[in-house]
Scaffold this motif. Structure first.
Motif, PDB file in Angstrom:
ATOM      1  N   THR A   2      66.934   3.474 -43.997  1.00  0.00           N
ATOM      2  CA  THR A   2      66.925   4.888 -43.638  1.00  0.00           C
ATOM      3  C   THR A   2      66.057   5.113 -42.404  1.00  0.00           C
ATOM      4  OG1 THR A   2      67.206   5.519 -45.956  1.00  0.00           O
ATOM      5  CG2 THR A   2      66.411   7.218 -44.441  1.00  0.00           C
ATOM      6  N   ARG A   3      66.650   5.722 -41.376  1.00  0.00           N
ATOM      7  CA  ARG A   3      65.917   6.010 -40.137  1.00  0.00           C
ATOM      8  C   ARG A   3      65.454   7.460 -40.167  1.00  0.00           C
ATOM      9  NH1 ARG A   3      65.807   3.981 -34.736  1.00  0.00           N
ATOM     10  NH2 ARG A   3      65.295   5.606 -33.225  1.00  0.00           N
ATOM     11  N   VAL A   4      64.150   7.648 -39.974  1.00  0.00           N
ATOM     12  CA  VAL A   4      63.555   8.989 -40.002  1.00  0.00           C
ATOM     13  C   VAL A   4      62.865   9.256 -38.676  1.00  0.00           C
ATOM     14  CG1 VAL A   4      62.002  10.558 -41.227  1.00  0.00           C
ATOM     15  CG2 VAL A   4      63.136   8.707 -42.485  1.00  0.00           C
ATOM     16  N   GLU A   5      63.147  10.419 -38.085  1.00  0.00           N
ATOM     17  CA  GLU A   5      62.484  10.835 -36.855  1.00  0.00           C
ATOM     18  C   GLU A   5      61.769  12.160 -37.085  1.00  0.00           C
ATOM     19  OE1 GLU A   5      64.668  10.640 -33.239  1.00  0.00           O
ATOM     20  OE2 GLU A   5      65.706   8.775 -33.763  1.00  0.00           O
ATOM     21  N   LEU A   6      60.716  12.381 -36.326  1.00  0.00           N
ATOM     22  CA  LEU A   6      59.908  13.594 -36.442  1.00  0.00           C
ATOM     23  C   LEU A   6      59.854  14.312 -35.104  1.00  0.00           C
ATOM     24  CD1 LEU A   6      57.830  15.492 -37.861  1.00  0.00           C
ATOM     25  CD2 LEU A   6      56.051  13.849 -37.185  1.00  0.00           C
ATOM     26  N   ILE A   7      60.116  15.618 -35.124  1.00  0.00           N
ATOM     27  CA  ILE A   7      59.973  16.474 -33.951  1.00  0.00           C
ATOM     28  C   ILE A   7      58.871  17.479 -34.254  1.00  0.00           C
ATOM     29  CG2 ILE A   7      61.092  18.168 -32.450  1.00  0.00           C
ATOM     30  CD1 ILE A   7      63.783  16.887 -33.256  1.00  0.00           C
ATOM     31  N   THR A   8      57.817  17.472 -33.468  1.00  0.00           N
ATOM     32  CA  THR A   8      56.752  18.464 -33.626  1.00  0.00           C
ATOM     33  C   THR A   8      56.843  19.449 -32.465  1.00  0.00           C
ATOM     34  OG1 THR A   8      55.153  17.055 -32.474  1.00  0.00           O
ATOM     35  CG2 THR A   8      55.246  16.872 -34.853  1.00  0.00           C
ATOM     36  N   VAL A   9      56.826  20.723 -32.789  1.00  0.00           N
ATOM     37  CA  VAL A   9      57.107  21.780 -31.823  1.00  0.00           C
ATOM     38  C   VAL A   9      55.851  22.585 -31.534  1.00  0.00           C
ATOM     39  CG1 VAL A   9      58.526  23.814 -31.334  1.00  0.00           C
ATOM     40  CG2 VAL A   9      59.481  21.922 -32.678  1.00  0.00           C
ATOM     41  N   GLY A  10      55.559  22.803 -30.242  1.00  0.00           N
ATOM     42  CA  GLY A  10      54.451  23.691 -29.895  1.00  0.00           C
ATOM     43  C   GLY A  10      53.833  23.356 -28.556  1.00  0.00           C
ATOM     44  N   SER A  38      60.537   6.293 -37.268  1.00  0.00           N
ATOM     45  CA  SER A  38      61.061   5.486 -36.167  1.00  0.00           C
ATOM     46  C   SER A  38      60.670   6.056 -34.819  1.00  0.00           C
ATOM     47  CB  SER A  38      62.585   5.398 -36.253  1.00  0.00           C
ATOM     48  OG  SER A  38      62.998   4.787 -37.451  1.00  0.00           O
ATOM     49  N   VAL A  39      60.703   7.386 -34.692  1.00  0.00           N
ATOM     50  CA  VAL A  39      60.404   8.057 -33.426  1.00  0.00           C
ATOM     51  C   VAL A  39      59.650   9.341 -33.730  1.00  0.00           C
ATOM     52  CG1 VAL A  39      61.385   9.267 -31.426  1.00  0.00           C
ATOM     53  CG2 VAL A  39      62.422   7.126 -32.213  1.00  0.00           C
ATOM     54  N   ALA A  57      67.992  13.566 -31.844  1.00  0.00           N
ATOM     55  CA  ALA A  57      67.478  12.920 -33.055  1.00  0.00           C
ATOM     56  C   ALA A  57      68.559  12.837 -34.129  1.00  0.00           C
ATOM     57  CB  ALA A  57      66.270  13.688 -33.579  1.00  0.00           C
ATOM     58  N   ALA A  58      69.344  13.900 -34.274  1.00  0.00           N
ATOM     59  CA  ALA A  58      70.387  13.919 -35.298  1.00  0.00           C
ATOM     60  C   ALA A  58      71.464  12.881 -35.020  1.00  0.00           C
ATOM     61  CB  ALA A  58      70.997  15.309 -35.398  1.00  0.00           C
ATOM     62  N   ALA A  59      71.664  12.548 -33.748  1.00  0.00           N
ATOM     63  CA  ALA A  59      72.664  11.537 -33.391  1.00  0.00           C
ATOM     64  C   ALA A  59      72.195  10.131 -33.737  1.00  0.00           C
ATOM     65  CB  ALA A  59      72.984  11.633 -31.902  1.00  0.00           C
ATOM     66  N   ARG A  60      70.861   9.926 -33.852  1.00  0.00           N
ATOM     67  CA  ARG A  60      70.326   8.586 -34.090  1.00  0.00           C
ATOM     68  C   ARG A  60      69.886   8.356 -35.526  1.00  0.00           C
ATOM     69  NH1 ARG A  60      67.136   9.871 -29.215  1.00  0.00           N
ATOM     70  NH2 ARG A  60      65.517  10.487 -30.703  1.00  0.00           N
ATOM     71  N   ALA A  61      69.398   9.413 -36.169  1.00  0.00           N
ATOM     72  CA  ALA A  61      68.651   9.248 -37.413  1.00  0.00           C
ATOM     73  C   ALA A  61      69.445   9.706 -38.630  1.00  0.00           C
ATOM     74  CB  ALA A  61      67.338  10.023 -37.327  1.00  0.00           C
ATOM     75  N   ASP A  62      69.005   9.231 -39.784  1.00  0.00           N
ATOM     76  CA  ASP A  62      69.534   9.710 -41.063  1.00  0.00           C
ATOM     77  C   ASP A  62      68.826  10.995 -41.483  1.00  0.00           C
ATOM     78  OD1 ASP A  62      71.229   7.292 -41.711  1.00  0.00           O
ATOM     79  OD2 ASP A  62      69.251   6.356 -41.532  1.00  0.00           O
ATOM     80  N   VAL A  63      67.511  11.065 -41.168  1.00  0.00           N
ATOM     81  CA  VAL A  63      66.705  12.228 -41.524  1.00  0.00           C
ATOM     82  C   VAL A  63      65.912  12.657 -40.292  1.00  0.00           C
ATOM     83  CG1 VAL A  63      64.869  13.135 -43.001  1.00  0.00           C
ATOM     84  CG2 VAL A  63      66.478  11.447 -43.908  1.00  0.00           C
ATOM     85  N   VAL A  64      65.922  13.957 -40.009  1.00  0.00           N
ATOM     86  CA  VAL A  64      65.129  14.520 -38.924  1.00  0.00           C
ATOM     87  C   VAL A  64      64.181  15.548 -39.529  1.00  0.00           C
ATOM     88  CG1 VAL A  64      65.114  15.789 -36.749  1.00  0.00           C
ATOM     89  CG2 VAL A  64      66.986  14.199 -37.271  1.00  0.00           C
ATOM     90  N   LEU A  65      62.890  15.322 -39.364  1.00  0.00           N
ATOM     91  CA  LEU A  65      61.873  16.279 -39.800  1.00  0.00           C
ATOM     92  C   LEU A  65      61.375  17.050 -38.591  1.00  0.00           C
ATOM     93  CD1 LEU A  65      59.787  14.020 -42.214  1.00  0.00           C
ATOM     94  CD2 LEU A  65      61.347  15.837 -42.860  1.00  0.00           C
ATOM     95  N   CYS A  66      61.265  18.369 -38.732  1.00  0.00           N
ATOM     96  CA  CYS A  66      60.709  19.213 -37.675  1.00  0.00           C
ATOM     97  C   CYS A  66      59.496  19.930 -38.239  1.00  0.00           C
ATOM     98  CB  CYS A  66      61.719  20.255 -37.202  1.00  0.00           C
ATOM     99  SG  CYS A  66      63.244  19.592 -36.526  1.00  0.00           S
TER     100      CYS A  66
END
Length: 410
Positions: A2-10, A38-39, A57-66
């Motif tokens: 499972t590939r998980v990526e995180l986007i932090t906004v601010g 992963s990223v 991120a959605a194109a690469r990962a199974d889960v995207v956390l923001c």
């Protein structure tokens, strides 16, 4: 896998105004269920930038956390970005509207119209409960990826990770759910700990145990995760190797460990502080229940203040305020003043200038108790904030060792 990526906004994260501690919170939560990041991507409060980051991120990962951007103000754009990335509109959730109305009624203040932005939900998304705040999280699918959006406020994020996100993602992790253990060591450098544990780490990794070293101003956490039996064996090997320097095996900080030992002993403490300027007392009163063990403290920053507490004036005149015997008398006098079982004292040179023959970083700690009084000197790295922080840790560790009947020296 499972590939998980995180986007932090601010904007505040990219400008350096705020340290992005949420990355560690998310990574720690994922590790507890056998997943990793992963990223990690930091994005400004710009709608187009957030949309682009989510789509990539959605194109690469199974889960995207923001994390971030779910509040009520004009720069909180994550919900709008998710709707655009998913190609849907925003619906107003009546349940969130009612929850907001109830919250403001409880506070007895009018609800600003802007607060209702938190009720906007991308069409088809489901809500993630927020037990600590007003803005709910969001869960939806974008390009096949599971996207989970959480507030950026650390306390709210952590509560939602624990209550909702980690249990949800646990089913995505391969194999049995790992266990974790966190050991803590104070006043020993991260590199020294890693060197001492090198052989144990190699053996542990061969059995599936993952190591992480997390250092913070003289306090090092050694985090283990993996199969239960392997983690338990590795933890035992570390304790055997490092010995009394391990002050916690459950992740508790040194102030919590010290308070627990005082409670178990039915003992009390009072403090006399010079260079730490109240930091030691703050550490000892930071946790609930501290009134049962902490009786009080005095700030004796000036030499005259030390004399007012009862330190021998001739001793101060002969040796100055930075001295082992001065520290001992401070500990004895503050113990007497408050009627405590233990008196704990700090004096030394925080810097940037020397005091007499003592350079910045020279510190004396003293402990007075039922078994007498003793002092010890520490020569710490000569950076003012570091000296003060390490002095607090050293004083707490001195008391911990006394309560446990351990050797006084680290």
């Amino acid at each position: 896998m499972t590939r998980v990526e995180l986007i932090t906004v601010g904007d505040e994260l990219l400008s350096g105004l705020v340290l992005n501690s949420n990355v560690a919170r998310v990574a720690d939560s994922l590790a507890s269920v056998g997943l990793g990041l992963s990223v990690v991507c930091d994005v400004s409060d710009d709608l187009d930038e957030i949309v682009a980051a989510v789509r990539a991120a959605a194109a690469r990962a199974d889960v995207v956390l923001c994390s971030g951007g779910l509040g009520p103000t004009s720069d909180d754009l994550t919900r709008d970005a998710l709707a655009r990335a998913a190609g849907v509109g925003l619906d107003v959730d009546a349940g969130v509207v009612q929850s907001l109305a109830d919250r403001y009624a409880e506070w007895n203040i009018p609800m600003p119209e802007l607060a209702l932005r938190q009720a906007d939900v991308p069409h088809g998304a489901t809500l993630i409960p927020n037990p600590r705040g007003s803005a709910p999280g969001l869960q939806l699918r974008i390009d096949g990826a599971l996207v989970l959006a959480l507030p950026g406020v650390p306390g709210e994020l952590q509560a939602m990770l624990d209550a909702s996100v980690a249990p949800l993602l646990a089913d995505l992790a391969p194999g049995p759910r790992p266990v974790t253990a966190t050991l803590r060591v104070a006043l020993v450098g991260e590199s020294a700990i890693a060197a001492a544990l090198a052989e144990i780490q190699r053996a542990g990794e061969a059995t599936g145990v993952r190591f992480a070293y997390l250092a913070d101003s003289g306090d090092v956490r050694v985090r283990l995760s993996g199969p239960a039996e392997a983690v338990a064996a590795t933890e035992g090997a570390i304790v055997d190797a490092v010995g009394h320097a391990v002050y916690s095996r459950d992740g508790a900080p040194l102030e919590a460990v010290t308070q627990r030992l005082l409670l178990e002993a039915g003992a009390t403490v009072a403090v006399a502080e010079s260079l730490t300027g109240g930091l030691l007392g703050a550490a000892l009163t930071d946790l609930p229940g501290s009134s049962a063990v902490f009786l009080g403290g005095v700030l004796v920053y000036a030499t005259a203040a030390k004399a007012d507490l009862g330190v021998d004036a001739a001793l101060l005149a002969e040796r100055g305020p930075v001295d082992a015997d001065v520290a001992i008398q401070l500990a004895e006098r503050v113990r007497e003043k408050f009627g405590a079982d233990y008196g704990l004292a700090t004096t030394g040179v925080a810097g940037p200038d020397p005091v007499g023959d003592y350079p910045p970083g020279a510190v004396f700690l003293a402990l007075a108790g039922p078994n007498g009084a003793h002092a010890r000197r520490r020569d710490l790295p000569p950076r003012r904030d570091f000296v003060r922080r390490l002095t607090v840790l050293a004083a707490l560790d001195l008391l911990r060792r006394e309560l446990l009947g351990l050797p006084r020296d680290a």
